[in-house]
Structures are given as C-alpha cells and as structure tokens.
Design an enzyme around this catalytic site. Structure first.
Site, PDB file in Angstrom:
ATOM      1  N   GLU A  95       0.846  -1.207   0.000  1.00 37.74           N
ATOM      2  CA  GLU A  95       0.000   0.000   0.000  1.00 37.74           C
ATOM      3  C   GLU A  95       0.875   1.247   0.000  1.00 37.74           C
ATOM      4  O   GLU A  95       1.997   1.228   0.516  1.00 37.74           O
ATOM      5  CB  GLU A  95      -0.861   0.024   1.272  1.00 37.74           C
ATOM      6  CG  GLU A  95      -2.213  -0.637   1.143  1.00 37.74           C
ATOM      7  CD  GLU A  95      -3.255   0.277   0.482  1.00 37.74           C
ATOM      8  OE1 GLU A  95      -2.864   1.260  -0.182  1.00 37.74           O
ATOM      9  OE2 GLU A  95      -4.450  -0.012   0.631  1.00 37.74           O
ATOM     10  N   ASP A  96       0.340   2.340  -0.539  1.00 32.64           N
ATOM     11  CA  ASP A  96       1.034   3.619  -0.440  1.00 32.64           C
ATOM     12  C   ASP A  96       0.870   4.226   0.954  1.00 32.64           C
ATOM     13  O   ASP A  96       1.832   4.639   1.579  1.00 32.64           O
ATOM     14  CB  ASP A  96       0.542   4.600  -1.522  1.00 32.64           C
ATOM     15  CG  ASP A  96      -0.973   4.770  -1.542  1.00 32.64           C
ATOM     16  OD1 ASP A  96      -1.696   4.046  -0.814  1.00 32.64           O
ATOM     17  OD2 ASP A  96      -1.457   5.631  -2.312  1.00 32.64           O
ATOM     18  N   ASP A  99      -4.590   5.202   6.124  1.00 30.05           N
ATOM     19  CA  ASP A  99      -5.143   6.376   6.801  1.00 30.05           C
ATOM     20  C   ASP A  99      -6.174   5.873   7.824  1.00 30.05           C
ATOM     21  O   ASP A  99      -5.810   5.492   8.932  1.00 30.05           O
ATOM     22  CB  ASP A  99      -5.749   7.255   5.697  1.00 30.05           C
ATOM     23  CG  ASP A  99      -6.248   8.605   6.160  1.00 30.05           C
ATOM     24  OD1 ASP A  99      -5.678   9.170   7.100  1.00 30.05           O
ATOM     25  OD2 ASP A  99      -7.222   9.107   5.571  1.00 30.05           O
ATOM     26  N   GLY A 101      -7.719   3.093   7.520  1.00 27.41           N
ATOM     27  CA  GLY A 101      -7.581   1.635   7.526  1.00 27.41           C
ATOM     28  C   GLY A 101      -8.726   0.928   6.818  1.00 27.41           C
ATOM     29  O   GLY A 101      -8.692  -0.287   6.623  1.00 27.41           O
ATOM     30  N   THR A 103      -9.836   1.006   3.649  1.00 27.23           N
ATOM     31  CA  THR A 103      -9.493   0.399   2.357  1.00 27.23           C
ATOM     32  C   THR A 103      -8.720  -0.903   2.576  1.00 27.23           C
ATOM     33  O   THR A 103      -9.029  -1.936   1.976  1.00 27.23           O
ATOM     34  CB  THR A 103      -8.643   1.365   1.514  1.00 27.23           C
ATOM     35  OG1 THR A 103      -9.344   2.601   1.382  1.00 27.23           O
ATOM     36  CG2 THR A 103      -8.335   0.793   0.147  1.00 27.23           C
ATOM     37  N   PHE A 148      -2.141  15.838   4.680  1.00 24.20           N
ATOM     38  CA  PHE A 148      -2.367  15.247   3.353  1.00 24.20           C
ATOM     39  C   PHE A 148      -1.070  15.318   2.560  1.00 24.20           C
ATOM     40  O   PHE A 148      -0.508  16.401   2.381  1.00 24.20           O
ATOM     41  CB  PHE A 148      -3.495  15.967   2.612  1.00 24.20           C
ATOM     42  CG  PHE A 148      -3.937  15.209   1.397  1.00 24.20           C
ATOM     43  CD1 PHE A 148      -4.805  14.136   1.510  1.00 24.20           C
ATOM     44  CD2 PHE A 148      -3.467  15.551   0.135  1.00 24.20           C
ATOM     45  CE1 PHE A 148      -5.202  13.401   0.390  1.00 24.20           C
ATOM     46  CE2 PHE A 148      -3.851  14.830  -0.991  1.00 24.20           C
ATOM     47  CZ  PHE A 148      -4.728  13.760  -0.857  1.00 24.20           C
ATOM     48  N   ARG A 161       2.195  12.714  -8.655  1.00 20.11           N
ATOM     49  CA  ARG A 161       2.602  11.311  -8.465  1.00 20.11           C
ATOM     50  C   ARG A 161       4.082  11.104  -8.771  1.00 20.11           C
ATOM     51  O   ARG A 161       4.729  10.234  -8.207  1.00 20.11           O
ATOM     52  CB  ARG A 161       1.801  10.385  -9.382  1.00 20.11           C
ATOM     53  CG  ARG A 161       0.368  10.154  -8.953  1.00 20.11           C
ATOM     54  CD  ARG A 161      -0.208   8.968  -9.717  1.00 20.11           C
ATOM     55  NE  ARG A 161      -1.662   8.968  -9.730  1.00 20.11           N
ATOM     56  CZ  ARG A 161      -2.429   8.471  -8.778  1.00 20.11           C
ATOM     57  NH1 ARG A 161      -1.883   7.974  -7.688  1.00 20.11           N
ATOM     58  NH2 ARG A 161      -3.744   8.492  -8.884  1.00 20.11           N
TER      59      ARG A 161
HETATM   60  P1  5GP Z   1      -7.943   4.668   4.143  1.00 22.42           P
HETATM   61  O1  5GP Z   1      -8.955   3.701   3.624  1.00 22.42           O
HETATM   62  O2  5GP Z   1      -6.859   4.022   4.969  1.00 22.42           O
HETATM   63  O3  5GP Z   1      -8.596   5.806   4.907  1.00 22.42           O
HETATM   64  O4  5GP Z   1      -7.305   5.407   2.929  1.00 22.42           O
HETATM   65  C1  5GP Z   1      -6.476   4.819   2.062  1.00 22.42           C
HETATM   66  C2  5GP Z   1      -6.409   5.578   0.779  1.00 22.42           C
HETATM   67  O5  5GP Z   1      -6.786   6.966   0.922  1.00 22.42           O
HETATM   68  C3  5GP Z   1      -4.998   5.593   0.271  1.00 22.42           C
HETATM   69  O6  5GP Z   1      -4.694   4.433  -0.463  1.00 22.42           O
HETATM   70  C4  5GP Z   1      -4.989   6.872  -0.536  1.00 22.42           C
HETATM   71  O7  5GP Z   1      -5.519   6.613  -1.816  1.00 22.42           O
HETATM   72  C5  5GP Z   1      -5.931   7.803   0.193  1.00 22.42           C
HETATM   73  N1  5GP Z   1      -5.190   8.688   1.124  1.00 22.42           N
HETATM   74  C6  5GP Z   1      -5.253   8.709   2.461  1.00 22.42           C
HETATM   75  N2  5GP Z   1      -4.448   9.660   2.976  1.00 22.42           N
HETATM   76  C7  5GP Z   1      -3.847  10.258   1.911  1.00 22.42           C
HETATM   77  C8  5GP Z   1      -2.870  11.317   1.782  1.00 22.42           C
HETATM   78  O8  5GP Z   1      -2.384  11.920   2.733  1.00 22.42           O
HETATM   79  N3  5GP Z   1      -2.500  11.623   0.508  1.00 22.42           N
HETATM   80  C9  5GP Z   1      -2.995  10.990  -0.593  1.00 22.42           C
HETATM   81  N4  5GP Z   1      -2.552  11.391  -1.786  1.00 22.42           N
HETATM   82  N5  5GP Z   1      -3.906   9.993  -0.509  1.00 22.42           N
HETATM   83  C10 5GP Z   1      -4.316   9.632   0.732  1.00 22.42           C
END
Ligand code: 5GP
Length: 171
Positions: A95-96, A99, A101, A103, A148, A161
């Site tokens: 994963e990148d 946040d 969690g 996803t 962010f 990107r």
């Molecule tokens: P989660 O489901 O954990 O809240 O979010 C995961 C997804 O939200 C990441 O794979 C990404 O696509 C997006 N995301 C969450 N925080 C950031 C951030 O700080 N920057 C960017 N570019 N995407 C984010």
C-alpha cells in the site's frame, strides 16, 4: 498549492532498502507474490521489489474508494482485479498509505477469502492518529502526522505522483 518536502528521496531509498531485507528475512520461504494497490503504490512497489533479495511474482489490484477527494468512505470498488491466483501463495500486499484503515481492511478480507498460504502488509506511510479500524501492518516505511501528502506515487487530482519525494500540500 506548492508541495513542501516531508520525506526526502534519500530517506525513502534508505528505508526501502531496509524494508526489502526485512521482508526477505521475515516472510516464509517459498514463492512470494507481491500485490500492489493501484495507483498510489506503483512507485513504491517498483523500488521495493528490487530491494527484496528473493524471487517475487508481481501483481496489482486497482481500487477506487468513494468519498470526499481527500478522505475515503470505506466503500471500495475494484477497478482491476488480480491476474494471478493467490490461493496457496505467500502474499505481500503493498500500500502507499494507510489512513483510516478502511481500504486495507476491505482488501485484506478480499485476499484472505482466496486462501493464501500467508498474507502480510507493507505500507510506505501510515497515519496512526487517523485509524478507524484495526489493521495489521507488518512493515511500515514511515509513520506520519495527520497531513495530506503527495509524491512518490501519491496524488491530489492526479497531480504530483511523479515527485521523487513525499511532500505536504499547503492548503
Ligand atoms: P484509508 O482507507 O486508509 O482511509 O485510505 C487509504 C487511501 O486513501 C490511500 O490508499 C490513498 O488513496 C488515500 N489517502 C489517504 N491519505 C492520503 C494522503 O495523505 N494523501 C494521498 N494522496 N492519498 C491519501
């Protein structure tokens, strides 16, 4: 909006080298399938697989999460499925950023249902203060505050990107 560097390209490269060695040492012996989550993880995954000193198969999952531009709703749509079977394989999900969690929780349940021999997670970035569901993170590049970020694969509206470092976008 001008991005300001948060994690330099040098610091990322040094951390990726360590992660690659840790992954090779800690994951069970046998074939390893590395699954990158598109699109954000493609840069990290390209560097990471070259830092893992063992044979790997590479595959990708395309996902789109609904919600506001900078926050996920937890409702995940698979836009492109795996092309290799993961049943019986040792799988590393890449994963990148984690946040809330939500996803990752969805993707882990999806992969687990396919019967991998083992399932581990490596994320470049984690924002622990934002977590809404517990997710097991086996390998974490950097823990970051609730900002962010863009760059090194991460975007805002498809921009930034290709930045070689991780940056904060000022609002
Ligand atoms: P989660 O489901 O954990 O809240 O979010 C995961 C997804 O939200 C990441 O794979 C990404 O696509 C997006 N995301 C969450 N925080 C950031 C951030 O700080 N920057 C960017 N570019 N995407 C984010």
């Amino acid at each position: 909006m001008q991005p300001r560097s948060l994690i330099s390209a040098q610091d990322i490269a040094a951390r990726v080298a360590v992660l690659g060695r840790e992954i090779a040492a800690r994951l069970p012996d046998g074939a390893l399938t590395v699954v990158g989550v598109l699109r954000g993880a493609f840069v990290f995954m390209a560097d990471l697989v070259r830092a893992i000193p063992r044979d790997v198969r590479c595959d990708f999952l395309g996902v789109r999460s609904y919600g506001a531009a900078t926050e996920t709703s937890g409702v995940v749509q698979i836009t492109s499925d795996l092309s290799l079977p993961v049943a019986g394989q040792h799988v590393l999900l890449v994963e990148d950023i984690v946040d809330t969690g939500l996803t990752l929780r969805y993707l882990l349940d999806l992969l687990q249902a396919q019967g991998p021999a083992s399932l581990h997670v490596c994320t470049l970035l984690s924002k622990p203060s934002r977590r809404r569901v517990e997710v097991p993170l086996d390998f974490v590049g950097f823990e970051i505050p609730d900002r962010f970020v863009v760059g090194y694969g991460l975007d805002v509206d498809q921009k930034y990107r290709s930045l070689p470092y991780v940056a904060v976008v000022d609002e």
